[in-house]
Design a protein around this motif. Structure first.
Motif, PDB file in Angstrom:
ATOM      1  N   GLU A   5       0.832  -1.197   0.000  1.00  0.00           N
ATOM      2  CA  GLU A   5       0.000   0.000   0.000  1.00  0.00           C
ATOM      3  C   GLU A   5       0.870   1.251   0.000  1.00  0.00           C
ATOM      4  O   GLU A   5       0.589   2.217  -0.712  1.00  0.00           O
ATOM      5  CB  GLU A   5      -0.925   0.009   1.215  1.00  0.00           C
ATOM      6  CG  GLU A   5      -2.014  -1.028   1.159  1.00  0.00           C
ATOM      7  CD  GLU A   5      -2.796  -1.132   2.458  1.00  0.00           C
ATOM      8  OE1 GLU A   5      -2.610  -0.297   3.365  1.00  0.00           O
ATOM      9  OE2 GLU A   5      -3.596  -2.071   2.574  1.00  0.00           O
ATOM     10  N   ARG A   9       1.124   4.160  -2.806  1.00  0.00           N
ATOM     11  CA  ARG A   9       0.889   5.559  -2.441  1.00  0.00           C
ATOM     12  C   ARG A   9       2.076   6.424  -2.862  1.00  0.00           C
ATOM     13  O   ARG A   9       1.909   7.519  -3.418  1.00  0.00           O
ATOM     14  CB  ARG A   9       0.636   5.667  -0.936  1.00  0.00           C
ATOM     15  CG  ARG A   9       0.210   7.044  -0.495  1.00  0.00           C
ATOM     16  CD  ARG A   9      -0.091   7.123   0.987  1.00  0.00           C
ATOM     17  NE  ARG A   9       1.111   6.915   1.778  1.00  0.00           N
ATOM     18  CZ  ARG A   9       1.312   5.889   2.599  1.00  0.00           C
ATOM     19  NH1 ARG A   9       0.386   4.958   2.742  1.00  0.00           N
ATOM     20  NH2 ARG A   9       2.427   5.776   3.290  1.00  0.00           N
ATOM     21  N   TYR A  37      -6.805   7.330  -1.840  1.00  0.00           N
ATOM     22  CA  TYR A  37      -5.860   7.035  -0.759  1.00  0.00           C
ATOM     23  C   TYR A  37      -6.314   7.724   0.520  1.00  0.00           C
ATOM     24  O   TYR A  37      -6.541   8.934   0.545  1.00  0.00           O
ATOM     25  CB  TYR A  37      -4.448   7.501  -1.119  1.00  0.00           C
ATOM     26  CG  TYR A  37      -3.843   6.702  -2.240  1.00  0.00           C
ATOM     27  CD1 TYR A  37      -3.186   5.508  -1.983  1.00  0.00           C
ATOM     28  CD2 TYR A  37      -3.950   7.126  -3.560  1.00  0.00           C
ATOM     29  CE1 TYR A  37      -2.648   4.758  -3.010  1.00  0.00           C
ATOM     30  CE2 TYR A  37      -3.418   6.385  -4.592  1.00  0.00           C
ATOM     31  CZ  TYR A  37      -2.764   5.205  -4.310  1.00  0.00           C
ATOM     32  OH  TYR A  37      -2.233   4.465  -5.331  1.00  0.00           O
TER      33      TYR A  37
END
Length: 158
Positions: A5, A9, A37
């Motif tokens: 993740e 990002r 996000y």
């Protein structure tokens, strides 16, 4: 899962900065949230530091975020890369352990270089005289680490 993740990002942040005129963290945070996000201001600040994002004049009295260019690497990072290249002989992986063989007396220098190049993939390193072990984070493969290493050290033969 958190490492994947975070990588996604960080990649999104880089793309947003390259494609948009981002003047503030608030603006970047809004772009990230629009892209799906869920990130806090504190996390974004850490991400910007990790990516070595800077601000430059926009020529109109304001500032915009920019990414560090390859040729603008810090002098310290260049030294760590040189230390790594001077000392290592080979790199091999097994599970979440990376074994780096070095010339005699170079393991601590190579280990220090790795520790200071800010690899998110590594929990830590342990060095002997001519060999060091690096423990990778859960879910990170040796191949992924080697890809990250080659990104930091172009032309690396491993």
């Amino acid at each position: 899962m958190a490492v994947k993740e975070r990588r996604a990002r960080l990649t999104a942040i880089e793309k947003l900065i390259k494609k948009n005129r981002i003047e503030s963290q608030e603006s970047l945070l809004a772009h990230l949230q629009k892209a799906g996000y869920d990130v806090t201001q504190a996390t974004l600040s850490r991400d910007l530091k990790l990516l070595k994002v800077g601000k430059m004049s926009d020529g109109k009295g304001g500032y915009i975020y920019t990414l560090e260019k390859e040729e603008e690497r810090t002098e310290a990072e260049k030294i760590y890369i040189q230390d790594f290249l001077r000392g290592y002989i080979s790199i091999d992986c097994s599970g979440n352990i990376v074994v780096i063989k070095t010339f005699p007396g170079h393991a601590n220098t190579v280990s220090n270089a790795i520790d200071n190049m800010d690899f998110d993939d590594i929990l830590g390193t342990v060095a002997g005289d001519n060999c060091l072990f690096a423990c990778l984070r859960e879910g990170v493969s040796g191949a992924q680490f080697l890809k990250s290493l080659r990104k930091k050290i172009p032309g690396l033969e491993a």
